[in-house]
Motif scaffolding. Structure first.
Motif, PDB file in Angstrom:
ATOM      1  N   THR A  69      -2.382   2.436   5.212  1.00  0.00           N
ATOM      2  CA  THR A  69      -2.029   3.754   4.902  1.00  0.00           C
ATOM      3  C   THR A  69      -2.460   4.703   6.113  1.00  0.00           C
ATOM      4  O   THR A  69      -3.760   4.736   6.356  1.00  0.00           O
ATOM      5  CB  THR A  69      -2.469   4.485   3.418  1.00  0.00           C
ATOM      6  OG1 THR A  69      -1.771   3.837   2.686  1.00  0.00           O
ATOM      7  CG2 THR A  69      -2.074   5.873   3.665  1.00  0.00           C
TER       8      THR A  69
ATOM      9  N   GLN B 142       0.895  -1.188   0.003  1.00  0.00           N
ATOM     10  CA  GLN B 142       0.057  -0.094   0.094  1.00  0.00           C
ATOM     11  C   GLN B 142       0.798   1.242   0.005  1.00  0.00           C
ATOM     12  O   GLN B 142       1.988   1.148   0.589  1.00  0.00           O
ATOM     13  CB  GLN B 142      -0.771   0.186   1.347  1.00  0.00           C
ATOM     14  CG  GLN B 142      -1.795  -1.024   1.281  1.00  0.00           C
ATOM     15  CD  GLN B 142      -2.809  -0.952   2.468  1.00  0.00           C
ATOM     16  OE1 GLN B 142      -2.981  -1.844   3.554  1.00  0.00           O
ATOM     17  NE2 GLN B 142      -3.771   0.035   2.573  1.00  0.00           N
ATOM     18  N   SER B 143       0.480   2.328  -0.690  1.00  0.00           N
ATOM     19  CA  SER B 143       1.070   3.633  -0.633  1.00  0.00           C
ATOM     20  C   SER B 143       0.220   4.773  -0.676  1.00  0.00           C
ATOM     21  O   SER B 143      -0.940   4.634  -1.092  1.00  0.00           O
ATOM     22  CB  SER B 143       2.074   3.693  -2.072  1.00  0.00           C
ATOM     23  OG  SER B 143       1.305   3.603  -3.114  1.00  0.00           O
ATOM     24  N   PRO B 144       0.522   6.004   0.121  1.00  0.00           N
ATOM     25  CA  PRO B 144       1.836   5.942   0.733  1.00  0.00           C
ATOM     26  C   PRO B 144       1.583   5.361   2.145  1.00  0.00           C
ATOM     27  O   PRO B 144       0.370   4.749   2.521  1.00  0.00           O
ATOM     28  CB  PRO B 144       1.734   7.440   1.038  1.00  0.00           C
ATOM     29  CG  PRO B 144       0.425   7.870   0.761  1.00  0.00           C
ATOM     30  CD  PRO B 144      -0.288   6.985   0.011  1.00  0.00           C
ATOM     31  N   SER B 145       2.516   5.166   2.920  1.00  0.00           N
ATOM     32  CA  SER B 145       2.450   4.554   4.221  1.00  0.00           C
ATOM     33  C   SER B 145       1.782   5.677   5.080  1.00  0.00           C
ATOM     34  O   SER B 145       0.893   5.235   6.166  1.00  0.00           O
ATOM     35  CB  SER B 145       3.623   3.976   4.802  1.00  0.00           C
ATOM     36  OG  SER B 145       4.754   5.143   4.884  1.00  0.00           O
ATOM     37  N   ASN B 146       2.065   6.813   4.993  1.00  0.00           N
ATOM     38  CA  ASN B 146       1.549   7.846   5.825  1.00  0.00           C
ATOM     39  C   ASN B 146       1.006   9.132   4.968  1.00  0.00           C
ATOM     40  O   ASN B 146       1.944   9.334   3.868  1.00  0.00           O
ATOM     41  CB  ASN B 146       2.420   8.352   6.999  1.00  0.00           C
ATOM     42  CG  ASN B 146       2.643   7.537   7.934  1.00  0.00           C
ATOM     43  OD1 ASN B 146       1.904   7.443   8.903  1.00  0.00           O
ATOM     44  ND2 ASN B 146       3.793   6.737   7.908  1.00  0.00           N
ATOM     45  N   LYS B 147      -0.015   9.752   5.385  1.00  0.00           N
ATOM     46  CA  LYS B 147      -0.504  10.919   4.458  1.00  0.00           C
ATOM     47  C   LYS B 147      -0.854  11.732   5.396  1.00  0.00           C
ATOM     48  O   LYS B 147      -1.942  11.525   6.154  1.00  0.00           O
ATOM     49  CB  LYS B 147      -1.586  10.311   3.454  1.00  0.00           C
ATOM     50  CG  LYS B 147      -2.085  11.573   2.513  1.00  0.00           C
ATOM     51  CD  LYS B 147      -1.135  12.164   1.650  1.00  0.00           C
ATOM     52  CE  LYS B 147      -1.742  13.073   0.815  1.00  0.00           C
ATOM     53  NZ  LYS B 147      -0.933  13.820  -0.143  1.00  0.00           N
TER      54      LYS B 147
ATOM     55  N   LEU C  12      -5.437   6.884  -2.257  1.00  0.00           N
ATOM     56  CA  LEU C  12      -4.714   5.716  -1.539  1.00  0.00           C
ATOM     57  C   LEU C  12      -4.491   4.455  -2.511  1.00  0.00           C
ATOM     58  O   LEU C  12      -5.736   4.257  -3.259  1.00  0.00           O
ATOM     59  CB  LEU C  12      -5.230   5.425  -0.202  1.00  0.00           C
ATOM     60  CG  LEU C  12      -5.725   6.358   0.539  1.00  0.00           C
ATOM     61  CD1 LEU C  12      -6.358   6.068   1.863  1.00  0.00           C
ATOM     62  CD2 LEU C  12      -4.383   7.346   1.107  1.00  0.00           C
TER      63      LEU C  12
ATOM     64  N   CYS D  85      -3.464   0.499  -3.447  1.00  0.00           N
ATOM     65  CA  CYS D  85      -3.196  -0.932  -3.065  1.00  0.00           C
ATOM     66  C   CYS D  85      -2.902  -1.813  -4.217  1.00  0.00           C
ATOM     67  O   CYS D  85      -3.496  -1.886  -5.185  1.00  0.00           O
ATOM     68  CB  CYS D  85      -4.449  -1.400  -2.650  1.00  0.00           C
ATOM     69  SG  CYS D  85      -4.507  -3.158  -2.003  1.00  0.00           S
TER      70      CYS D  85
END
Lengths: 115, 118
Positions: free
Chosen positions: A110, A6-11, A21, A23
């Motif tokens: 995410t 998954q990206s990003p890991s943090n938003k 987000l 996947c």
């Protein structure tokens, strides 16, 4: 083999902005799920894709949420006009739908923070 | 529709003690039952599952759960816990799909945080 990514890991985003987000499911898995994990609501189902069938969107909390799955693989969850209550960890999972294989493999998630 | 209730939000235990994490579910249809574990700063992992057959299912790291249809329960147990078992545990159900295949959508309980103290 590669797991669900998954990206990003943090938003971190400002209230009112749109976010996407992503996947990437396990190769060959035909079923893909989105869940949300938040402090107040626990783990909630959002949407389910299975092959070329129409997705089950019954868990989407509002019409600001939408998702698509292109080519039966990668999926994008879009949240429009984000609100603070959208802050949560968004989890994607995939599974094979062969008989007796009901295990869902989860991605790392995410973490979305709406300020 | 289904619902899952995990009766304890937090369970502290000492190392080598036994533990039981309780899970009850409600459903108008037959369900499959799962326990997932989330270690600190990691993703969800399947611990064990009940699909059919023997009502007692076991994991590779010593956990077991027993499906009790009359009590609609699927409690998780381990006779002797380790520090490394410290994690959050989620009970989940999914319904049986049409034609013998599983729809797969999971309904989760609120989670139980198991903390193992030395």
């Amino acid at each position: 083999g590669a797991g669900v990514s998954q990206s990003p890991s943090n938003k971190v985003t400002e209230k009112g902005k749109d976010v996407e987000l992503r996947c990437d499911p396990i190769s060959g898995h035909t079923a893909l799920y989105w869940y949300r994990q938040s402090l107040g609501q626990g783990l909630e189902f959002l949407i389910y894709f299975q092959g070329n069938s129409a997705p089950d969107k019954s868990g989407l909390p509002s019409d600001r949420f939408s998702a698509e799955r292109t080519g039966g693989s990668v999926s994008t969850l879009t949240i429009q006009r984000t609100q603070q209550e959208d802050s949560a960890v968004y989890l994607c999972a995939s599974s094979s739908t062969g008989t007796w294989t009901y295990e869902q493999y989860f991605g790392p998630g995410t973490r979305l923070t709406v300020t | 529709a289904q619902s899952v209730t995990q009766l304890d939000s937090q369970v502290p235990v000492f190392e080598e003690a036994p533990v039981e994490l309780r899970c009850n579910y409600s459903s108008s249809v037959s369900v499959y039952l799962f326990w997932y574990v989330q270690y600190p700063n990691q993703g969800l992992q399947l611990l064990l599952k009940y699909l059919s057959g023997s009502t007692l299912v076991e994991s590779i790291n010593g956990f077991e759960a027993e499906f009790n249809k009359s009590q609609t329960s699927f409690h998780l147990r381990k006779p002797s816990v380790h520090i490394s078992d410290t994690a959050e545990y989620f009970c989940a159900v999914s319904d049986h799909g049409a034609g013998g295949t599983s729809y797969g959508k999971l309904t989760f309980g609120q989670g139980t945080i198991l903390t193992v103290h030395p």
